[in-house]
Enzyme design. Structure first.
Site, short mmCIF file in Angstrom:
data_model
loop_
_atom_site.label_atom_id
_atom_site.label_comp_id
_atom_site.label_asym_id
_atom_site.label_seq_id
_atom_site.Cartn_x
_atom_site.Cartn_y
_atom_site.Cartn_z
N SER A 281 3.66 2.28 1.69
CA SER A 281 4.14 2.97 2.88
C SER A 281 5.45 3.69 2.58
O SER A 281 5.73 4.74 3.17
CB SER A 281 4.34 1.97 4.03
N ASP B 4 3.34 5.33 -7.29
CA ASP B 4 3.08 5.54 -5.87
C ASP B 4 3.37 6.97 -5.45
O ASP B 4 2.56 7.62 -4.76
CB ASP B 4 3.95 4.58 -5.03
N LEU C 229 0.82 -1.21 0.00
CA LEU C 229 0.00 0.00 0.00
C LEU C 229 0.86 1.26 0.00
O LEU C 229 0.41 2.33 0.36
CB LEU C 229 -0.95 -0.01 1.20
#
Length: 384
Positions: free
Chosen positions: A133, A177, A131
């Site tokens: 981080s 991301d 996800l």
């Protein structure tokens, strides 16, 4: 046992936590506070480094940074997940020892920061869950180190965060991301076109239709620096070379017939996934969530069979969600562990989560954790 739902922190709570850690560690107050979100990708996986399309949203789960510059060249970093690190600004370079400091300190190197600083980092973005981080840490640190003056200043920060991850953390990610962590808006997905270098915001609110996006953290080990991610990139480069193309963005499904074996499989995924992103945007615009769910499942099957980046835990989560009424489900992120997503009716959230947990436990997998994803805002400074 019961389902574990990971709730996001409020901005006030996150700031208070990081401020406390900073003050307790460094015995002074921070001068700047920032935060940046993790992300979940709706669709468009392993397309970013192939000049393709992807459609992520920012999570409500964020990383928070408190920072103050120093009058010397010393850097001190503390995290709620790691021990105090002390060094000099010149120690943060490609080739340094691998740790969380590569992600937290890396942006200082790529931004050209020459002053020392003290910084504290806390996060409610699940670690190792696929996800992002890492991008949340990078983006929050970059905003604290060199806050953008306007929206036009954000792309250089994205570029710096990508360089930090690629060169300091030695993780060959493609940039999705960092882009969404910095450019996201509340209530919208970000369609990122890596060929045109553009971001288009797409409405992505499932709640009005009585739906929600369930994220399943399988808690299976997930790492992008273990060689498999880089191997997929190399195989795409091989496909490009064999086809004589400058970019796989210009490849078509018919080109798959010109390749053999694994290289053909990799190309088929990339080309078909770009098409699915375009179709997903159309489905969202039409609020056709049935079609969107079907695209999710097709994406997972392609990632599982052609790109071979799924895992037994991810497949179990997807299959169980579909068997219990999900409109669609797929692995999300780089794969090899990490998380899956399921588009479900809100009223079925607990039942589907329970079924997934039971299926994982019965299979001998780690007990998964869950969160509900709502499209959230990107990186920003937090006012005093």
């Amino acid at each position: 046992m019961s389902e574990i739902f990971l709730e996001p922190w409020t901005e006030e709570d996150g700031k208070a936590r990081v401020s406390t850690l900073f003050t307790q560690t460094f015995n002074k107050k921070a001068s700047v506070f920032s935060c940046a979100p993790g992300r979940v990708n709706l669709i468009g996986e392993h397309t970013d480094y192939n000049d393709g399309l992807c459609l992520p949203i920012a999570l409500p789960h964020k990383t928070f940074v408190a920072l103050s510059y120093r009058d010397d060249d010393v850097v001190r970093l503390i995290s709620d997940q790691g021990e105090l690190w002390r060094g000099k600004i010149t120690d943060i370079v490609p080739g340094m020892e691998q740790s969380w400091v590569n992600y937290a300190g890396g942006p200082a190197w790529s931004l050209g920061i020459v002053r020392g600083f003290d910084a504290a980092v806390v996060s409610c973005v699940p670690l190792g869950a696929g996800l992002s981080s890492s991008a949340a840490i990078e983006a929050a640190m970059a905003f604290a180190l060199q806050p953008p003056q306007n929206a036009h200043d954000r792309q250089p920060i994205v570029d710096a965060c990508i360089r930090a991850e690629n060169e300091v953390a030695n993780a060959p990610t493609g940039g999705m991301d960092q882009t969404v962590s910095i450019f996201a808006n509340r209530g919208e997905a970000v369609c990122i076109d890596f060929f045109e270098h553009t971001q288009t915001h797409v409405p992505a609110d499932f709640t009005q239709a009585g739906l929600c996006l369930l994220v399943i953290d399988t808690r299976a080990k997930h790492s992008l620096s273990d060689g498999q991610y880089g191997k997929r990139r190399a195989q795409c480069e091989q496909a490009k070379k064999e086809l004589g193309l400058a970019s796989l963005r210009s490849a078509r499904l018919a080109d798959v017939d010109q390749l053999q074996g694994i290289i053909a499989q990799r190309l088929r995924h990339v080309v078909s996934e770009n098409t699915r992103v375009s179709d997903a945007i159309a489905a969202l615009s039409a609020r056709d969530f049935t079609t969107l769910g079907q695209l999710f499942l097709q994406s997972h099957e392609s990632l599982r069979d052609d790109y071979e980046v799924s895992s037994p835990e991810l497949d179990c989560a997807v299959e169980t969600a579909m068997a219990h009424g999900a409109l669609g489900a797929r692995m999300t992120g780089g794969g090899f562990g990490g998380s899956a997503i399921a588009l479900i009716h809100e009223s079925q959230r607990d039942d589907i989560a329970r079924a997934i947990r039971e299926a994982h436990v019965d299979a001998g997998f780690p007990e998964p954790a869950f969160l509900v994803a709502h499209a959230s805002s990107g990186a920003h400074l937090i006012a005093e």
